[in-house]
Design a protein around this motif. Structure first.
Motif, PDB file in Angstrom:
ATOM      1  N   UNK A 133      57.432  38.396-128.430  1.00  0.00           N
ATOM      2  CA  UNK A 133      56.718  38.698-127.197  1.00  0.00           C
ATOM      3  C   UNK A 133      57.521  39.191-126.019  1.00  0.00           C
ATOM      4  N   UNK A 134      58.841  39.313-126.129  1.00  0.00           N
ATOM      5  CA  UNK A 134      59.638  39.799-124.996  1.00  0.00           C
ATOM      6  C   UNK A 134      59.156  41.189-124.576  1.00  0.00           C
ATOM      7  N   UNK A 135      59.127  41.417-123.275  1.00  0.00           N
ATOM      8  CA  UNK A 135      58.608  42.688-122.762  1.00  0.00           C
ATOM      9  C   UNK A 135      59.531  43.228-121.671  1.00  0.00           C
ATOM     10  N   UNK A 136      59.161  44.414-121.154  1.00  0.00           N
ATOM     11  CA  UNK A 136      59.926  45.066-120.085  1.00  0.00           C
ATOM     12  C   UNK A 136      61.365  45.302-120.525  1.00  0.00           C
ATOM     13  N   UNK A 137      61.525  45.683-121.795  1.00  0.00           N
ATOM     14  CA  UNK A 137      62.854  45.829-122.392  1.00  0.00           C
ATOM     15  C   UNK A 137      63.439  47.219-122.133  1.00  0.00           C
ATOM     16  N   UNK A 138      64.761  47.276-122.048  1.00  0.00           N
ATOM     17  CA  UNK A 138      65.493  48.538-122.122  1.00  0.00           C
ATOM     18  C   UNK A 138      66.099  48.593-123.513  1.00  0.00           C
ATOM     19  N   UNK A 139      65.727  49.600-124.276  1.00  0.00           N
ATOM     20  CA  UNK A 139      66.203  49.731-125.649  1.00  0.00           C
ATOM     21  C   UNK A 139      67.219  50.858-125.735  1.00  0.00           C
ATOM     22  N   UNK A 140      68.357  50.556-126.354  1.00  0.00           N
ATOM     23  CA  UNK A 140      69.410  51.545-126.562  1.00  0.00           C
ATOM     24  C   UNK A 140      69.518  51.791-128.059  1.00  0.00           C
ATOM     25  N   UNK A 141      69.287  53.031-128.471  1.00  0.00           N
ATOM     26  CA  UNK A 141      69.320  53.361-129.893  1.00  0.00           C
ATOM     27  C   UNK A 141      69.604  54.841-130.049  1.00  0.00           C
ATOM     28  N   UNK A 142      69.930  55.258-131.254  1.00  0.00           N
ATOM     29  CA  UNK A 142      70.186  56.673-131.481  1.00  0.00           C
ATOM     30  C   UNK A 142      68.912  57.495-131.332  1.00  0.00           C
ATOM     31  N   UNK A 143      67.816  56.976-131.869  1.00  0.00           N
ATOM     32  CA  UNK A 143      66.526  57.660-131.824  1.00  0.00           C
ATOM     33  C   UNK A 143      65.529  56.853-130.993  1.00  0.00           C
ATOM     34  N   UNK A 144      64.389  57.469-130.725  1.00  0.00           N
ATOM     35  CA  UNK A 144      63.340  56.781-129.967  1.00  0.00           C
ATOM     36  C   UNK A 144      62.184  56.387-130.878  1.00  0.00           C
ATOM     37  N   UNK A 145      62.491  56.076-132.118  1.00  0.00           N
ATOM     38  CA  UNK A 145      61.469  55.612-133.051  1.00  0.00           C
ATOM     39  C   UNK A 145      61.020  56.685-134.013  1.00  0.00           C
ATOM     40  N   UNK A 146      60.699  56.244-135.224  1.00  0.00           N
ATOM     41  CA  UNK A 146      60.228  57.146-136.271  1.00  0.00           C
ATOM     42  C   UNK A 146      58.938  56.600-136.870  1.00  0.00           C
TER      43      UNK A 146
ATOM     44  N   UNK B 191      67.149  54.439-123.876  1.00  0.00           N
ATOM     45  CA  UNK B 191      68.398  55.197-123.743  1.00  0.00           C
ATOM     46  C   UNK B 191      68.770  55.640-125.144  1.00  0.00           C
ATOM     47  N   UNK B 192      68.780  56.943-125.390  1.00  0.00           N
ATOM     48  CA  UNK B 192      69.024  57.418-126.755  1.00  0.00           C
ATOM     49  C   UNK B 192      69.543  58.852-126.753  1.00  0.00           C
ATOM     50  N   UNK B 193      69.907  59.316-127.940  1.00  0.00           N
ATOM     51  CA  UNK B 193      70.405  60.677-128.101  1.00  0.00           C
ATOM     52  C   UNK B 193      69.326  61.648-128.577  1.00  0.00           C
ATOM     53  N   UNK B 194      68.423  61.166-129.434  1.00  0.00           N
ATOM     54  CA  UNK B 194      67.416  62.035-130.033  1.00  0.00           C
ATOM     55  C   UNK B 194      66.020  61.442-129.816  1.00  0.00           C
ATOM     56  N   UNK B 195      65.411  61.706-128.645  1.00  0.00           N
ATOM     57  CA  UNK B 195      64.094  61.135-128.383  1.00  0.00           C
ATOM     58  C   UNK B 195      62.962  61.814-129.137  1.00  0.00           C
ATOM     59  N   UNK B 196      63.221  63.023-129.628  1.00  0.00           N
ATOM     60  CA  UNK B 196      62.139  63.762-130.279  1.00  0.00           C
ATOM     61  C   UNK B 196      62.545  64.199-131.680  1.00  0.00           C
ATOM     62  N   UNK B 197      61.713  63.812-132.651  1.00  0.00           N
ATOM     63  CA  UNK B 197      61.804  64.312-134.020  1.00  0.00           C
ATOM     64  C   UNK B 197      60.379  64.628-134.465  1.00  0.00           C
ATOM     65  N   UNK B 198      60.237  65.108-135.677  1.00  0.00           N
ATOM     66  CA  UNK B 198      58.906  65.457-136.164  1.00  0.00           C
ATOM     67  C   UNK B 198      57.982  64.254-136.207  1.00  0.00           C
TER      68      UNK B 198
END
Length: 223
Positions: A44-57, A75-82
């Motif tokens: 249930x933790x919220x209001x998070x700052x997530x640091x990752x290479x991508x922004x989810x797949x 915070x990431x390098x590749x926020x957009x993929x297909x």
């Protein structure tokens, strides 16, 4: 200090606070700690700052956490993929913040946090929008940008194997950001495919020493 072997993924992510900076390993889905992310959703933790290479797949892993509206900033390098439709929708709707960091700079900012480096100058991004508002300096005839470390409150990473001390071995490209993230967070939580007795891993093959690892949980299946 010996890493704690947790009963399950829910136990492993217990205590993550609202507003935390969470470092999430993975290169796409390779090495993505899906079981830990699913447990964080339940926690249930919220209001998070997530640091990752991508922004989810797709709709799993980090994308599922985003879909639950638990993330304030990515915070990431590749926020957009297909297959980044979850993040795309939230960002276009103004429901999540984004900081784009070049991939090598992202790795170095994490490494700098673990090494205790206060800041460093890097030529990547100089003269582009990524350098807007940042201090710059010419070094050896080339413009550099001042970058600061990224420290995490929690790191969620995936490894192949852990021993009783928390020493880690990774599987091929699933290694990616795990080693630097393990040095950059206050609390490091690792999901592994298998656990072995202390001494069963050849010290020469240990990638992340157990001194960096706080919690380990064995999960049946993960990338």
């Amino acid at each position: 200090m010996t890493a704690r072997l947790c009963a399950d993924a829910d136990d492993a992510v217990a205590g993550v606070r609202d507003g935390s900076t969470v470092l999430v390993g993975g290169f796409g889905m390779a090495g993505m700690p899906v079981a830990l992310i699913d447990a964080l959703i339940r926690q249930g933790a919220k209001d998070l700052t997530v640091v990752s290479n991508n922004a989810g797949n797709g709709d799993t892993g980090l994308a599922a956490l985003l879909a639950e509206r638990r993330v304030r900033k990515v915070i990431c390098s590749f926020p957009r993929q297909a297959d980044s439709w979850v993040f795309d929708g939230l960002y276009r709707a103004g429901k999540v913040e984004l900081e784009v960091v070049p991939q090598g700079t992202l790795a170095e900012r994490l490494r700098a946090a673990g090494a205790g480096i206060g800041a460093f100058f890097c030529p990547t991004g100089a003269g582009t929008l990524l350098a807007e508002g940042k201090e710059t300096r010419e070094i050896n005839g080339r413009l550099h940008v001042l970058e600061y470390p990224i420290n995490g409150d929690v790191a969620l990473i995936s490894a192949q194997r852990a021993d009783g001390m928390g020493n880690l071995v990774y599987r091929k490209t699933a290694r990616n950001f795990g080693p630097v993230m393990a040095t950059a967070a206050t609390t490091v939580v690792v999901q592994v495919r298998e656990t072995v007795e202390t001494g069963a891993i050849d010290p020469e093959t240990v990638v992340t020493p157990g001194i960096y690892v706080d919690r380990v949980v064995k999960v049946a299946d993960h990338a």
